[in-house]
Design a protein around this motif. Sequence first.
Motif, PDB file in Angstrom:
ATOM      1  N   TYR A 135      39.156  50.807  34.375  1.00 12.87           N
ATOM      2  CA  TYR A 135      40.228  49.841  34.167  1.00 12.87           C
ATOM      3  C   TYR A 135      39.834  48.733  33.198  1.00 12.87           C
ATOM      4  N   ARG A 136      40.833  48.213  32.502  1.00 11.56           N
ATOM      5  CA  ARG A 136      40.624  47.101  31.580  1.00 11.56           C
ATOM      6  C   ARG A 136      40.506  45.796  32.375  1.00 11.56           C
ATOM      7  N   PRO A 137      39.960  44.750  31.732  1.00  8.91           N
ATOM      8  CA  PRO A 137      39.722  43.497  32.471  1.00  8.91           C
ATOM      9  C   PRO A 137      40.939  42.946  33.205  1.00  8.91           C
ATOM     10  N   ASP A 138      42.116  43.008  32.600  1.00 12.29           N
ATOM     11  CA  ASP A 138      43.314  42.497  33.278  1.00 12.29           C
ATOM     12  C   ASP A 138      43.571  43.244  34.573  1.00 12.29           C
ATOM     13  N   ASP A 139      43.435  44.565  34.525  1.00 13.88           N
ATOM     14  CA  ASP A 139      43.669  45.367  35.731  1.00 13.88           C
ATOM     15  C   ASP A 139      42.575  45.156  36.767  1.00 13.88           C
ATOM     16  N   VAL A 140      41.333  44.992  36.308  1.00 11.24           N
ATOM     17  CA  VAL A 140      40.236  44.707  37.237  1.00 11.24           C
ATOM     18  C   VAL A 140      40.510  43.399  37.975  1.00 11.24           C
ATOM     19  N   ALA A 141      40.881  42.358  37.215  1.00  9.49           N
ATOM     20  CA  ALA A 141      41.133  41.051  37.816  1.00  9.49           C
ATOM     21  C   ALA A 141      42.303  41.108  38.793  1.00  9.49           C
ATOM     22  N   ARG A 142      43.359  41.808  38.428  1.00  3.68           N
ATOM     23  CA  ARG A 142      44.518  41.894  39.321  1.00  3.68           C
ATOM     24  C   ARG A 142      44.190  42.697  40.579  1.00  3.68           C
ATOM     25  N   ALA A 143      43.391  43.758  40.414  1.00  2.00           N
ATOM     26  CA  ALA A 143      42.999  44.554  41.582  1.00  2.00           C
ATOM     27  C   ALA A 143      42.164  43.722  42.541  1.00  2.00           C
ATOM     28  N   LEU A 144      41.197  42.999  42.013  1.00  2.00           N
ATOM     29  CA  LEU A 144      40.357  42.160  42.868  1.00  2.00           C
ATOM     30  C   LEU A 144      41.177  41.027  43.478  1.00  2.00           C
ATOM     31  N   GLY A 145      42.140  40.536  42.722  1.00  2.00           N
ATOM     32  CA  GLY A 145      43.028  39.503  43.252  1.00  2.00           C
ATOM     33  C   GLY A 145      43.883  40.012  44.392  1.00  2.00           C
ATOM     34  N   ALA A 146      44.259  41.282  44.333  1.00  2.00           N
ATOM     35  CA  ALA A 146      45.035  41.876  45.426  1.00  2.00           C
ATOM     36  C   ALA A 146      44.179  42.087  46.661  1.00  2.00           C
ATOM     37  N   LEU A 147      42.897  42.331  46.461  1.00  2.00           N
ATOM     38  CA  LEU A 147      41.989  42.572  47.577  1.00  2.00           C
ATOM     39  C   LEU A 147      41.487  41.274  48.206  1.00  2.00           C
ATOM     40  N   ALA A 148      41.266  40.256  47.385  1.00  2.00           N
ATOM     41  CA  ALA A 148      40.590  39.028  47.820  1.00  2.00           C
ATOM     42  C   ALA A 148      41.185  38.355  49.053  1.00  2.00           C
ATOM     43  N   PRO A 149      42.512  38.255  49.215  1.00  2.01           N
ATOM     44  CA  PRO A 149      43.042  37.564  50.400  1.00  2.01           C
ATOM     45  C   PRO A 149      42.637  38.208  51.724  1.00  2.01           C
ATOM     46  N   ARG A 150      42.158  39.446  51.676  1.00  2.00           N
ATOM     47  CA  ARG A 150      41.785  40.149  52.909  1.00  2.00           C
ATOM     48  C   ARG A 150      40.271  40.262  53.083  1.00  2.00           C
ATOM     49  N   VAL A 151      39.518  39.513  52.261  1.00  2.00           N
ATOM     50  CA  VAL A 151      38.056  39.535  52.356  1.00  2.00           C
ATOM     51  C   VAL A 151      37.553  38.114  52.594  1.00  2.00           C
ATOM     52  N   ARG A 152      36.724  37.951  53.618  1.00  2.00           N
ATOM     53  CA  ARG A 152      36.299  36.616  54.015  1.00  2.00           C
ATOM     54  C   ARG A 152      35.111  36.077  53.228  1.00  2.00           C
ATOM     55  N   SER A 153      34.169  36.932  52.843  1.00  8.77           N
ATOM     56  CA  SER A 153      32.908  36.415  52.298  1.00  8.77           C
ATOM     57  C   SER A 153      32.585  36.860  50.880  1.00  8.77           C
ATOM     58  N   SER A 154      32.520  38.173  50.635  1.00 11.01           N
ATOM     59  CA  SER A 154      32.056  38.619  49.327  1.00 11.01           C
ATOM     60  C   SER A 154      32.700  39.929  48.905  1.00 11.01           C
ATOM     61  N   ILE A 155      32.793  40.077  47.598  1.00  8.37           N
ATOM     62  CA  ILE A 155      33.222  41.337  46.982  1.00  8.37           C
ATOM     63  C   ILE A 155      32.183  41.688  45.928  1.00  8.37           C
ATOM     64  N   ALA A 156      31.579  42.860  46.059  1.00  9.18           N
ATOM     65  CA  ALA A 156      30.630  43.340  45.059  1.00  9.18           C
ATOM     66  C   ALA A 156      31.243  44.571  44.396  1.00  9.18           C
ATOM     67  N   PHE A 157      31.250  44.583  43.069  1.00  4.77           N
ATOM     68  CA  PHE A 157      31.865  45.700  42.353  1.00  4.77           C
ATOM     69  C   PHE A 157      31.070  45.978  41.088  1.00  4.77           C
ATOM     70  N   THR A 158      31.395  47.078  40.438  1.00  7.99           N
ATOM     71  CA  THR A 158      30.732  47.416  39.191  1.00  7.99           C
ATOM     72  C   THR A 158      31.754  47.585  38.081  1.00  7.99           C
ATOM     73  N   PHE A 159      31.283  47.384  36.861  1.00  8.60           N
ATOM     74  CA  PHE A 159      32.101  47.657  35.672  1.00  8.60           C
ATOM     75  C   PHE A 159      31.206  48.302  34.624  1.00  8.60           C
ATOM     76  N   ALA A 160      31.835  48.909  33.636  1.00  8.40           N
ATOM     77  CA  ALA A 160      31.086  49.535  32.548  1.00  8.40           C
ATOM     78  C   ALA A 160      30.839  48.480  31.478  1.00  8.40           C
ATOM     79  N   PRO A 161      29.596  48.035  31.303  1.00 10.08           N
ATOM     80  CA  PRO A 161      29.321  46.960  30.350  1.00 10.08           C
ATOM     81  C   PRO A 161      29.424  47.469  28.910  1.00 10.08           C
ATOM     82  N   TRP A 162      30.018  46.654  28.057  1.00  7.48           N
ATOM     83  CA  TRP A 162      30.132  47.058  26.657  1.00  7.48           C
ATOM     84  C   TRP A 162      28.763  47.021  25.989  1.00  7.48           C
TER      85      TRP A 162
END
Length: 232
Positions: free
Chosen positions: A139-166
Amino acid sequence: MDGATYTQKRGQLLDYFDRTAVQAWTRLTSDAPVGRIRATVRAGRDAMRAQLLSLLPDDLRGARVLDAGCGTGALALEAARRGAEVVAIDLSPTLVGLARQRAAGEDGADRVTFRVGDMLSPSLGTFDHAVAMDSLIHYRPDDVARALGALAPRVRSSIAFTFAPWTPALGAMHAVGRLFPRSDRAPAVEPVRDAALRHRLASEPALAGWRAGGGGRISTGFYISQALELRR
């Protein structure tokens, strides 16, 4: 989040992992002998899994963890062995079936609930920690941010994820890959610049109150991925 880009790519990923690449993925994630190229991918995935697990507490007793895009379930089992109650979800029924099969009888398996579906579904409930290993690299950065934003309200402490670095090499591979017929290629990995992703995450309204922390890059031959942690 249910934007067209996310939904479209989700369908491509389901088709690829549940049909096109099942045999290759099953072999890659096992102990079976593989060729030199796939061996570097296997080693890289093992190293990245260890890195993401290092971002979680050693003692997870009483914690609820989401393994978002669990694949064959190796990370979920490791988190469960630390005492966590884990929900492991993947789009691919085939991969989830394989994960259940491999987990049977393993230490911690009784604390893992395997599910087929969308990792962003609110029906999964709330969690202390969420981990998404190579689930967002397409996913592109906009979609990554929106996906994490959709998940964040249901996570209390941390979110760890990976991306493909340019990197220049990955950028070139990405460009060349677009030249192949669509039927002959896997869903494209989207190379992302670290600074651009952090800037986009900082501007996502749903991630207000979260800060980007540690992580690290794993590069082993044909595998390259970068971890990033968000904390409240």
